[in-house]
Design an enzyme around this catalytic site. Structure first.
Site, PDB file in Angstrom:
ATOM      1  N   LYS A 111       0.836  -1.330  -0.048  1.00  0.00           N
ATOM      2  CA  LYS A 111      -0.262   0.028  -0.053  1.00  0.00           C
ATOM      3  C   LYS A 111       0.795   1.261  -0.038  1.00  0.00           C
ATOM      4  O   LYS A 111       0.528   2.240  -0.478  1.00  0.00           O
ATOM      5  CB  LYS A 111      -1.065  -0.029   1.287  1.00  0.00           C
ATOM      6  CG  LYS A 111      -1.876  -1.234   1.407  1.00  0.00           C
ATOM      7  CD  LYS A 111      -2.853  -1.545   0.375  1.00  0.00           C
ATOM      8  CE  LYS A 111      -4.053  -2.133   0.577  1.00  0.00           C
ATOM      9  NZ  LYS A 111      -3.634  -3.469   0.944  1.00  0.00           N
TER      10      LYS A 111
HETATM   11  C1  LIG Z   1      -4.737  -5.013   0.741  1.00  0.00           C
HETATM   12  C2  LIG Z   1      -4.044  -6.314   0.743  1.00  0.00           C
HETATM   13  C3  LIG Z   1      -4.079  -7.056   0.094  1.00  0.00           C
HETATM   14  C4  LIG Z   1      -5.117  -7.304  -1.069  1.00  0.00           C
HETATM   15  O1  LIG Z   1      -5.123  -6.215  -1.824  1.00  0.00           O
HETATM   16  P1  LIG Z   1      -6.470  -5.640  -2.731  1.00  0.00           P
HETATM   17  O2  LIG Z   1      -5.851  -4.555  -3.631  1.00  0.00           O
HETATM   18  O3  LIG Z   1      -7.399  -5.319  -1.698  1.00  0.00           O
HETATM   19  O4  LIG Z   1      -6.807  -6.795  -3.577  1.00  0.00           O
HETATM   20  C5  LIG Z   1      -3.227  -8.187   0.043  1.00  0.00           C
HETATM   21  N1  LIG Z   1      -2.413  -8.575   0.953  1.00  0.00           N
HETATM   22  C6  LIG Z   1      -2.026  -7.328   1.799  1.00  0.00           C
HETATM   23  C7  LIG Z   1      -0.952  -7.555   2.802  1.00  0.00           C
HETATM   24  C8  LIG Z   1      -2.663  -6.267   1.757  1.00  0.00           C
HETATM   25  O5  LIG Z   1      -2.479  -5.209   2.603  1.00  0.00           O
END
Ligand SMILES: *Cc1c(COP(=O)(O)O)cnc(C)c1O
Length: 458
Positions: A111
């Site tokens: 993120k």
């Molecule tokens: C947010 C997240 C996901 C999922 O990603 P999406 O874009 O919501 O499909 C998977 N793994 C981790 C560690 C995350 O923080």
């Protein structure tokens, strides 16, 4: 280039509009009117670029009206200067799997890659120059801390982060509730991530409230997030110098893997996009049966994927339904009135051309962490482990890159259970998570959240 909505093709919005709003009026999601297509020769040229230069090249296609290329390049350099890796991400070989580590940013999950740039774009686009912007975001555990790291102490910006109370890992919560400045407000909702996301969407759709607080959003439904994530599909694919590569992606809200779909539309010759889900397997079910039916969220050892209403799936639907906004609207109406919708056989086939859906149980996830550690002396986090598990089931696809979505330290309780080791905090994590945590617990209700926000900004 303009942006329109999956539920209304006649809309014409600028990047700045959609950046600020996140969700389109009427509940749809924004999409660009044009998608640049690279040729094979272009890809050769792109393969020579550093991560930051490639990011400039790719992202510029989507925001060329509001920023010139040199300024974008400067913003990108600045955004990624806090990452531990010079090249932002790192491609590794673990046995027969290619692992793309995306977790070397300030809060240890992928993120950060989008959020660091988004933080700087808020300043650059001067959206909060004359009037305070209040950003409201729902998190399944990692978006919140990434947003806080990117937006803490920015002038004229307040950030309200809604996380599901007691449903994220201890370290996820501690990072989130200890790193923010006075403009950050952490809210633990007595409900699931789906409840948090629902409240945020409802607030966006209440025009009076949205206008009153000058509300903005940075959830993965914000197109700017997707754009930043397209870059690492190109980067890793071109770096590997193979053909016909597939990607295995631990998936929750369908944002990260959707970025891969856009990369494919832009000419990157991706073979399959593998949706790895946990027991909250709505996406695996819709890909394999055509039924999209959210269930109650079940807590798992991969909390960032504990999502049933995968919002970004609507962006894929738009293309699967031959870009017919009326048909998207009608399926979304079915979803809200009947609690589900069904795709036709030819529509499922279209999805299956690009996607595979695989469910990995908690037990399998733990076993994978243990096996990878024993065989390769390497520790992966539980989310990344679901990506490994899905890739292992589809070995016949050839070369697969698994997206490493979080650093294992964030899930040290699960790691301890799987391999008996207690992980230390990575050194570049300049956090003091033993500090007092600051957050408020609030009922699962739209009006409670509104009152809370109003009480904080008056
Ligand atoms: C947010 C997240 C996901 C999922 O990603 P999406 O874009 O919501 O499909 C998977 N793994 C981790 C560690 C995350 O923080």
């Amino acid at each position: 280039m303009n942006y329109f909505s999956t539920r209304d093709k006649s809309l014409k919005c600028s990047f700045k509009d959609i950046f600020l709003r996140g969700l389109a009026p009427g509940g749809g999601l924004f999409l660009p009117s044009e998608i640049k297509k690279y040729t094979k020769e272009d890809l050769k040229r792109l393969s020579q670029l550093s991560y930051n230069d490639l990011a400039t090249e790719i992202i510029f296609n989507f925001i060329s009206k509001e920023i010139n290329k040199d300024e974008l390049s400067t913003l990108i350099e600045k955004s990624y200067s806090s990452f531990k890796e010079n090249e932002v991400v790192k491609l590794k070989k673990i046995g027969n799997i290619n692992l793309l580590e995306l977790y070397h940013g300030p809060t240890l999950a992928f993120k950060d890659i989008a959020m660091q740039l988004i933080g700087n774009l808020y300043d650059y686009l001067q959206v909060a120059k004359t009037k305070t912007v209040n950003i409201v975001v729902a998190t399944s555990g990692d978006t919140g801390s990434a947003a806080i790291a990117a937006l803490s102490n920015r002038k004229n910006i307040n950030l309200f982060v809604l996380h599901p109370h007691n449903k994220i890992s201890n370290i996820q919560r501690k990072i989130m509730t200890t790193i923010g400045g006075a403009n950050i407000h952490n809210i633990a909702i007595e409900g699931s991530f789906d409840d948090c996301q629902k409240i945020v969407k409802e607030l966006f759709n209440e025009d009076d409230f949205r206008a009153k607080i000058n509300m903005s959003g940075v959830n993965s439904i914000n197109w700017a997030r997707i754009v930043c994530q397209i870059v690492y599909y190109f980067y890793s694919y071109l770096k590997l110098q193979k053909n016909n590569i597939s990607f295995s992606v631990p998936t929750g809200n369908f944002g990260d893997i959707y970025a891969g779909y856009v990369a494919k539309k832009m000419g990157l010759p991706i073979n399959k996009l593998i949706v790895a889900t946990n027991k909250n397997d709505i996406l695996q079910r819709v890909i394999n049966t055509g039924e999209y039916k959210p269930d109650k969220v079940k807590p798992s050892i991969t909390p960032s994927m504990d999502i049933q209403v995968a919002s970004n799936f609507e962006r894929l639907l738009f293309y699967i339904l031959d870009e017919n906004d009326g048909n998207v609207r009608s399926l979304m109406n079915d979803l809200s009135s009947k609690g589900s919708f069904n795709l036709k056989k030819n529509e499922i086939e279209k999805i299956k051309k690009d996607f595979e859906g695989i469910k990995i149980t908690d037990q399998e996830t733990e076993t994978i962490i243990e096996e990878v550690y024993k065989k390769h002396n390497f520790i992966i986090d539980p989310h990344t482990a679901t990506g490994f598990g899905a890739a292992n089931r589809l070995k016949n696809l050839g070369d697969i890159i698994v997206l490493g979505t979080a650093h294992p330290y964030k899930f040290n309780d699960t790691i301890k259970k799987a391999i008996g080791k207690i992980l230390k905090s990575p050194e570049h994590l300049k956090l003091n998570i033993d500090k007092k945590e600051i957050f408020d617990i609030i009922g699962n209700s739209n009006s409670d959240v509104k009152n809370y926000i109003l009480s904080k900004i008056q």
